[in-house]
Design an enzyme around this catalytic site. Sequence first.
Site, PDB file in Angstrom:
ATOM      1  N   ASN A 168      12.178  13.151  10.403  1.00  0.00           N
ATOM      2  CA  ASN A 168      11.617  12.180  11.341  1.00  0.00           C
ATOM      3  C   ASN A 168      11.376  12.742  12.736  1.00  0.00           C
ATOM      4  O   ASN A 168      10.528  12.251  13.470  1.00  0.00           O
ATOM      5  CB  ASN A 168      12.528  10.944  11.430  1.00  0.00           C
ATOM      6  N   GLN A 196       9.716   9.003   5.890  1.00  0.00           N
ATOM      7  CA  GLN A 196       8.684   9.571   6.774  1.00  0.00           C
ATOM      8  C   GLN A 196       7.562  10.264   5.996  1.00  0.00           C
ATOM      9  O   GLN A 196       6.674  10.867   6.599  1.00  0.00           O
ATOM     10  CB  GLN A 196       9.317  10.551   7.774  1.00  0.00           C
ATOM     11  N   SER A 216      10.413   2.714   3.568  1.00  0.00           N
ATOM     12  CA  SER A 216      10.532   1.605   4.510  1.00  0.00           C
ATOM     13  C   SER A 216       9.144   1.060   4.844  1.00  0.00           C
ATOM     14  O   SER A 216       8.240   1.821   5.192  1.00  0.00           O
ATOM     15  CB  SER A 216      11.223   2.124   5.779  1.00  0.00           C
ATOM     16  N   ALA A 217       9.001  -0.278   4.786  1.00  0.00           N
ATOM     17  CA  ALA A 217       7.679  -0.895   4.974  1.00  0.00           C
ATOM     18  C   ALA A 217       7.144  -0.709   6.400  1.00  0.00           C
ATOM     19  O   ALA A 217       5.965  -0.441   6.594  1.00  0.00           O
ATOM     20  CB  ALA A 217       7.766  -2.383   4.633  1.00  0.00           C
ATOM     21  N   HIS A 218       8.052  -0.825   7.401  1.00  0.00           N
ATOM     22  CA  HIS A 218       7.517  -0.841   8.774  1.00  0.00           C
ATOM     23  C   HIS A 218       7.082   0.542   9.259  1.00  0.00           C
ATOM     24  O   HIS A 218       6.465   0.657  10.310  1.00  0.00           O
ATOM     25  CB  HIS A 218       8.521  -1.478   9.748  1.00  0.00           C
ATOM     26  N   THR A 254      18.226 -13.496  -1.586  1.00  0.00           N
ATOM     27  CA  THR A 254      16.869 -14.027  -1.738  1.00  0.00           C
ATOM     28  C   THR A 254      15.892 -13.060  -1.079  1.00  0.00           C
ATOM     29  O   THR A 254      16.113 -12.608   0.034  1.00  0.00           O
ATOM     30  CB  THR A 254      16.785 -15.434  -1.109  1.00  0.00           C
ATOM     31  N   CYS A 343      20.125   6.974  22.373  1.00  0.00           N
ATOM     32  CA  CYS A 343      20.874   6.375  23.487  1.00  0.00           C
ATOM     33  C   CYS A 343      21.746   5.264  22.939  1.00  0.00           C
ATOM     34  O   CYS A 343      21.247   4.384  22.258  1.00  0.00           O
ATOM     35  CB  CYS A 343      19.922   5.756  24.503  1.00  0.00           C
TER      36      CYS A 343
HETATM   37  C1  LIG Z   1      13.862   9.492   7.822  1.00  0.00           C
HETATM   38  C2  LIG Z   1      14.272   8.082   8.046  1.00  0.00           C
HETATM   39  N1  LIG Z   1      15.076   7.497   7.149  1.00  0.00           N
HETATM   40  C3  LIG Z   1      15.477   6.224   7.297  1.00  0.00           C
HETATM   41  C4  LIG Z   1      15.082   5.459   8.370  1.00  0.00           C
HETATM   42  C5  LIG Z   1      15.550   4.055   8.498  1.00  0.00           C
HETATM   43  O1  LIG Z   1      14.556   3.129   8.152  1.00  0.00           O
HETATM   44  P1  LIG Z   1      14.645   1.585   8.584  1.00  0.00           P
HETATM   45  O2  LIG Z   1      14.233   1.522  10.017  1.00  0.00           O
HETATM   46  O3  LIG Z   1      13.667   0.891   7.697  1.00  0.00           O
HETATM   47  O4  LIG Z   1      16.038   1.155   8.361  1.00  0.00           O
HETATM   48  C6  LIG Z   1      14.259   6.047   9.337  1.00  0.00           C
HETATM   49  C7  LIG Z   1      13.852   5.279  10.537  1.00  0.00           C
HETATM   50  O5  LIG Z   1      13.591   5.839  11.583  1.00  0.00           O
HETATM   51  C8  LIG Z   1      13.826   7.381   9.163  1.00  0.00           C
HETATM   52  O6  LIG Z   1      13.020   7.978  10.038  1.00  0.00           O
END
Ligand SMILES: Cc1ncc(COP(=O)(O)O)c(C=O)c1O
Length: 398
Positions: A168, A196, A216-218, A254, A343
């Site tokens: 990331n 990522q 992860s969707a977002h 749910t 932080c």
């Molecule tokens: C490599 C990686 N794994 C896991 C996550 C965690 O995902 P979530 O924000 O959906 O919990 C992140 C979020 O920055 C990520 O970059």
Amino acid sequence: MLIYGAMPDFRCLKEKGRIFLDHNATTPLAQCVMDKLLEWAKVWGNPSSIHQTGRAPKALLREARNAVGDFIGSHPLEVAFTSGGSESNNWALKGGYWTQKAKDPRRQEVIVSAVEHPSVMKAAKFLEDQGAKIIKVPVSREGVMDLDFYESALNEKTALVSIMYANNETGHIFPIPSMVKKAHEVGALFHCDGVQALGKVTVNVQSWGVDMASFSAHKCYSLKGCGVLYIRKGLVVESLIHGGGQERRRRAGTENTLGIASFGEVAKNYKDQVSSFYEKVLALRKRLEEGLKEFVDGVEIIGENQKRVPNTVGVILPSGVYGESVLMNLDIEGFSVSTGSACSSGSSEPSATLTAMGFSRQEAERSLRISLGWGSTEEDIQEFIIALAKIIRRLKSL
Ligand SMILES: Cc1ncc(COP(=O)(O)O)c(C=O)c1O
């Protein structure tokens, strides 16, 4: 006010007057999601209900599961929806370890890389407190995984390996398929944090060969609070969340129908756009890196020559400036980027990933992460380079 990103083949929201270059933190919503939010919100029934009101949300879930399965290269029933990447990682590590240990109590070792996301690192620490032995595979300053170390760490006591597909902070890609083969030779399970990777490179969990993978969707133009744990057919992993029988009795609670529907919609619309994203964003990244080298004296692009996802640039800024001061100045001027540091409670620690890669504390404090997305444009890059060079000159002259 919201306007659209510049790439017409996959529109997403864009804030007017701001240049968002922090897509590894989160992504703006895809227009195809915006268009359907109200429609999905009206399907408010409980998908587990067997009456009429439950049927429409159940159908939404089914459709999304098919689309997401297709997007990641799995069978729909191998897709378990969760609340996000962090939950998926926690489930894979804890569930994977408990499952292996129940089968063979000698399997008490867990291998992770030294640069995993905190949701993997802290889940591993939790297992360590329960008696597991955690082994961290080093990653060099250039972003290269020490594969000799990895192979020598694997043995018949290894319960589980968890290695991310793409980092990331630096975007480096690790050689998952070959690492999976080695893990399977000693009977270990392999989990991959693919958060990522999705949407940036073509993802196919079957060709990766992994037993589990997190998404992860977002991070992929969909709503927050939704993720996936891919669990290979035939593998039964101990649950993390107990209760109702949702997700084929694997994950209680749910379902977040809106989040899941949004992920499905993006999966459906985005699947065939990934290679086009790759090319467009890679060209922008090249412009960005050339500009950085030309206009910011002494900048280092982390692991520049290694394989990376196309949208991510991790840099160490020249000495005499702090990443955080640069970030705040950029923020005032309308740019969103991030530093590698986390932080918490008023204290800021340098990035654990960069220090694990051998960067000094001082170097890590000068880090900046720029992550491009579907809405990024040439103008964004040009304006960013000009602003960054100006801010660095100003900060150095203080
Ligand atoms: C490599 C990686 N794994 C896991 C996550 C965690 O995902 P979530 O924000 O959906 O919990 C992140 C979020 O920055 C990520 O970059």
